[in-house]
Scaffold this motif. Sequence first.
Motif, PDB file in Angstrom:
ATOM      1  N   LYS A 101       9.410  -0.347  -2.602  1.00 35.35           N
ATOM      2  CA  LYS A 101       9.851   0.340  -3.816  1.00 35.35           C
ATOM      3  C   LYS A 101      10.778   1.498  -3.486  1.00 35.35           C
ATOM      4  CE  LYS A 101       8.001   2.934  -7.763  1.00 35.35           C
ATOM      5  NZ  LYS A 101       6.761   3.429  -8.421  1.00 35.35           N
ATOM      6  N   GLU A 102      10.470   2.246  -2.420  1.00 28.71           N
ATOM      7  CA  GLU A 102      11.231   3.439  -2.071  1.00 28.71           C
ATOM      8  C   GLU A 102      12.468   3.147  -1.229  1.00 28.71           C
ATOM      9  OE1 GLU A 102      10.604   6.390  -3.323  1.00 28.71           O
ATOM     10  OE2 GLU A 102       8.900   5.556  -4.414  1.00 28.71           O
ATOM     11  N   MET A 103      12.559   1.965  -0.643  1.00 31.46           N
ATOM     12  CA  MET A 103      13.695   1.657   0.234  1.00 31.46           C
ATOM     13  C   MET A 103      14.979   1.496  -0.569  1.00 31.46           C
ATOM     14  SD  MET A 103      12.002  -1.101   2.877  1.00 31.46           S
ATOM     15  CE  MET A 103      11.010  -0.553   4.281  1.00 31.46           C
ATOM     16  N   LYS A 104      16.035   2.135  -0.089  1.00 33.66           N
ATOM     17  CA  LYS A 104      17.330   1.980  -0.732  1.00 33.66           C
ATOM     18  C   LYS A 104      17.835   0.557  -0.558  1.00 33.66           C
ATOM     19  CE  LYS A 104      22.013   3.902  -0.820  1.00 33.66           C
ATOM     20  NZ  LYS A 104      22.952   4.923  -0.247  1.00 33.66           N
ATOM     21  N   TYR A 105      17.672   0.037   0.659  1.00 36.03           N
ATOM     22  CA  TYR A 105      18.071  -1.335   0.951  1.00 36.03           C
ATOM     23  C   TYR A 105      16.806  -2.168   1.140  1.00 36.03           C
ATOM     24  CZ  TYR A 105      22.494   1.012   1.856  1.00 36.03           C
ATOM     25  OH  TYR A 105      23.623   1.780   1.735  1.00 36.03           O
ATOM     26  N   LYS A 106      16.556  -3.096   0.240  1.00 34.47           N
ATOM     27  CA  LYS A 106      15.321  -3.883   0.267  1.00 34.47           C
ATOM     28  C   LYS A 106      15.429  -4.982   1.323  1.00 34.47           C
ATOM     29  CE  LYS A 106      14.360  -1.709  -3.635  1.00 34.47           C
ATOM     30  NZ  LYS A 106      13.615  -0.428  -3.593  1.00 34.47           N
ATOM     31  N   PRO A 107      14.312  -5.309   1.974  1.00 32.75           N
ATOM     32  CA  PRO A 107      14.318  -6.467   2.879  1.00 32.75           C
ATOM     33  C   PRO A 107      14.515  -7.749   2.089  1.00 32.75           C
ATOM     34  CG  PRO A 107      12.081  -5.692   2.528  1.00 32.75           C
ATOM     35  CD  PRO A 107      12.983  -4.684   1.882  1.00 32.75           C
ATOM     36  N   ALA A 108      15.043  -8.758   2.757  1.00 33.41           N
ATOM     37  CA  ALA A 108      15.258 -10.035   2.073  1.00 33.41           C
ATOM     38  C   ALA A 108      13.944 -10.751   1.804  1.00 33.41           C
ATOM     39  CB  ALA A 108      16.179 -10.920   2.905  1.00 33.41           C
ATOM     40  N   ALA A 153       6.029  -7.628  -4.667  1.00 30.98           N
ATOM     41  CA  ALA A 153       7.342  -7.461  -4.029  1.00 30.98           C
ATOM     42  C   ALA A 153       8.422  -8.212  -4.799  1.00 30.98           C
ATOM     43  CB  ALA A 153       7.293  -7.945  -2.581  1.00 30.98           C
ATOM     44  N   ASN A 154       8.029  -9.267  -5.509  1.00 30.63           N
ATOM     45  CA  ASN A 154       9.000 -10.007  -6.325  1.00 30.63           C
ATOM     46  C   ASN A 154       9.674  -9.109  -7.356  1.00 30.63           C
ATOM     47  OD1 ASN A 154       7.044 -13.103  -6.468  1.00 30.63           O
ATOM     48  ND2 ASN A 154       8.551 -12.444  -4.985  1.00 30.63           N
ATOM     49  N   THR A 155       8.937  -8.099  -7.810  1.00 28.65           N
ATOM     50  CA  THR A 155       9.468  -7.167  -8.810  1.00 28.65           C
ATOM     51  C   THR A 155      10.727  -6.484  -8.319  1.00 28.65           C
ATOM     52  OG1 THR A 155       7.209  -6.750  -9.577  1.00 28.65           O
ATOM     53  CG2 THR A 155       8.887  -5.166 -10.244  1.00 28.65           C
ATOM     54  N   TYR A 156      10.827  -6.326  -6.993  1.00 27.98           N
ATOM     55  CA  TYR A 156      11.962  -5.611  -6.398  1.00 27.98           C
ATOM     56  C   TYR A 156      12.980  -6.574  -5.786  1.00 27.98           C
ATOM     57  CZ  TYR A 156       8.529  -1.994  -7.106  1.00 27.98           C
ATOM     58  OH  TYR A 156       7.607  -1.153  -7.687  1.00 27.98           O
ATOM     59  N   GLY A 157      12.899  -7.831  -6.186  1.00 30.05           N
ATOM     60  CA  GLY A 157      13.870  -8.815  -5.733  1.00 30.05           C
ATOM     61  C   GLY A 157      13.660  -9.298  -4.316  1.00 30.05           C
ATOM     62  N   VAL A 158      12.453  -9.141  -3.802  1.00 32.55           N
ATOM     63  CA  VAL A 158      12.145  -9.533  -2.421  1.00 32.55           C
ATOM     64  C   VAL A 158      11.447 -10.893  -2.424  1.00 32.55           C
ATOM     65  CG1 VAL A 158      10.883  -8.928  -0.318  1.00 32.55           C
ATOM     66  CG2 VAL A 158      11.955  -7.133  -1.690  1.00 32.55           C
ATOM     67  N   ARG A 159      12.047 -11.870  -1.764  1.00 35.63           N
ATOM     68  CA  ARG A 159      11.378 -13.170  -1.599  1.00 35.63           C
ATOM     69  C   ARG A 159      10.040 -12.949  -0.900  1.00 35.63           C
ATOM     70  NH1 ARG A 159      11.543 -17.284   2.669  1.00 35.63           N
ATOM     71  NH2 ARG A 159      13.106 -16.039   3.786  1.00 35.63           N
ATOM     72  N   THR A 160       8.988 -13.517  -1.451  1.00 38.23           N
ATOM     73  CA  THR A 160       7.655 -13.279  -0.919  1.00 38.23           C
ATOM     74  C   THR A 160       6.999 -14.593  -0.519  1.00 38.23           C
ATOM     75  OG1 THR A 160       7.436 -11.348  -2.357  1.00 38.23           O
ATOM     76  CG2 THR A 160       5.423 -12.195  -1.340  1.00 38.23           C
ATOM     77  N   VAL A 161       6.588 -14.657   0.742  1.00 38.01           N
ATOM     78  CA  VAL A 161       5.900 -15.827   1.284  1.00 38.01           C
ATOM     79  C   VAL A 161       4.452 -15.456   1.542  1.00 38.01           C
ATOM     80  CG1 VAL A 161       5.800 -17.514   3.168  1.00 38.01           C
ATOM     81  CG2 VAL A 161       8.024 -16.647   2.371  1.00 38.01           C
ATOM     82  N   ILE A 162       3.539 -16.195   0.958  1.00 34.54           N
ATOM     83  CA  ILE A 162       2.110 -15.981   1.179  1.00 34.54           C
ATOM     84  C   ILE A 162       1.655 -16.966   2.249  1.00 34.54           C
ATOM     85  CG2 ILE A 162      -0.187 -15.985   0.163  1.00 34.54           C
ATOM     86  CD1 ILE A 162       1.646 -13.753  -0.898  1.00 34.54           C
TER      87      ILE A 162
END
Length: 299
Positions: A101-108, A153-162
């Motif tokens: 949430k706080e990162m300026k550049y989000k991880p993929a 993490a999906n909320t921030y546009g981050v692909r999430t693998v469980i």
Amino acid sequence: MKIAIAGGTGFVGQHLTKHLIDRGDEVFILTRHPNKHRNKQKITYIGWLNENLNPIAQLPPLDAIINLAGESLFGYWTKSKKDRIYQSRIKATYAIIDMIKEMKYKPAVLINASAVGYFGTSLTETFTESRKESGNDFLAEVTEAWEKTALEANTYGVRTVIARFGVILGTEGALPLMTMPFKWYVGGKIGSGEQWVSWIHITDVIGMILFSLDHPTIDQAFHMTAPSPIKNSKMAEVIAQTLHKPNWLPVPRVAIKTLLGEMSLLVESGQKVLPEKAIKSGYSFQYSHIEKALEDLLK
């Protein structure tokens, strides 16, 4: 790639870090005690889960975060142990979501550990990623909450693998405990032996994590299990054959329950889980069958 790993000093984390470094990635290991570790070439230890530490300030823009953090399941499940199993997973995952949430550049991508225990136990059902319902025992409750937290993490546009791990077989972890009775000539199936073991070789665990890192089409639940789950009786048979030890002394369920308490759920029950997404996506298993896996690990 620049990759942060929570739980990077554990069994899977150490194997994963080595493979990432070998292929040229740079790894940042999130740890409560960074001063206990010495930075190495392409490995940096970053303090976190402490209000006095600011990991984001020490991290570069990341390509990926991998969360393997959590209290070990091994040990007698007292109330306090169960609380640690639950809270350690949820707290670490919430901390990662807050970082994102706080990162300026989000991880993929965020790859977050989970377990096939999500489904509860069954002797008759087969579970793939298309099955959405969770079970109703303690491990199912833990993994359901764990996955729900990670998927924020999906909320921030981050692909999430469980990453739903099966029973990971390696020279550490569960396998030494499974083989110990056989080495003492008192090995055998547990209970009826009909319970399913959805296993995976540590080499394929790492292979599937790397596969999910590199394949953007992989997201949501991703089963990290071999394509050939077996019953406990077969596992006992193959262990005995590989070690050239007898397989003659079944362990009564009541003995396991008395010795391990609620943790006996890990060994006296199970679920048949298939890696449908991995197969359809073209992942090539190095160890599809238990005979080859145990031959590699035990000889």
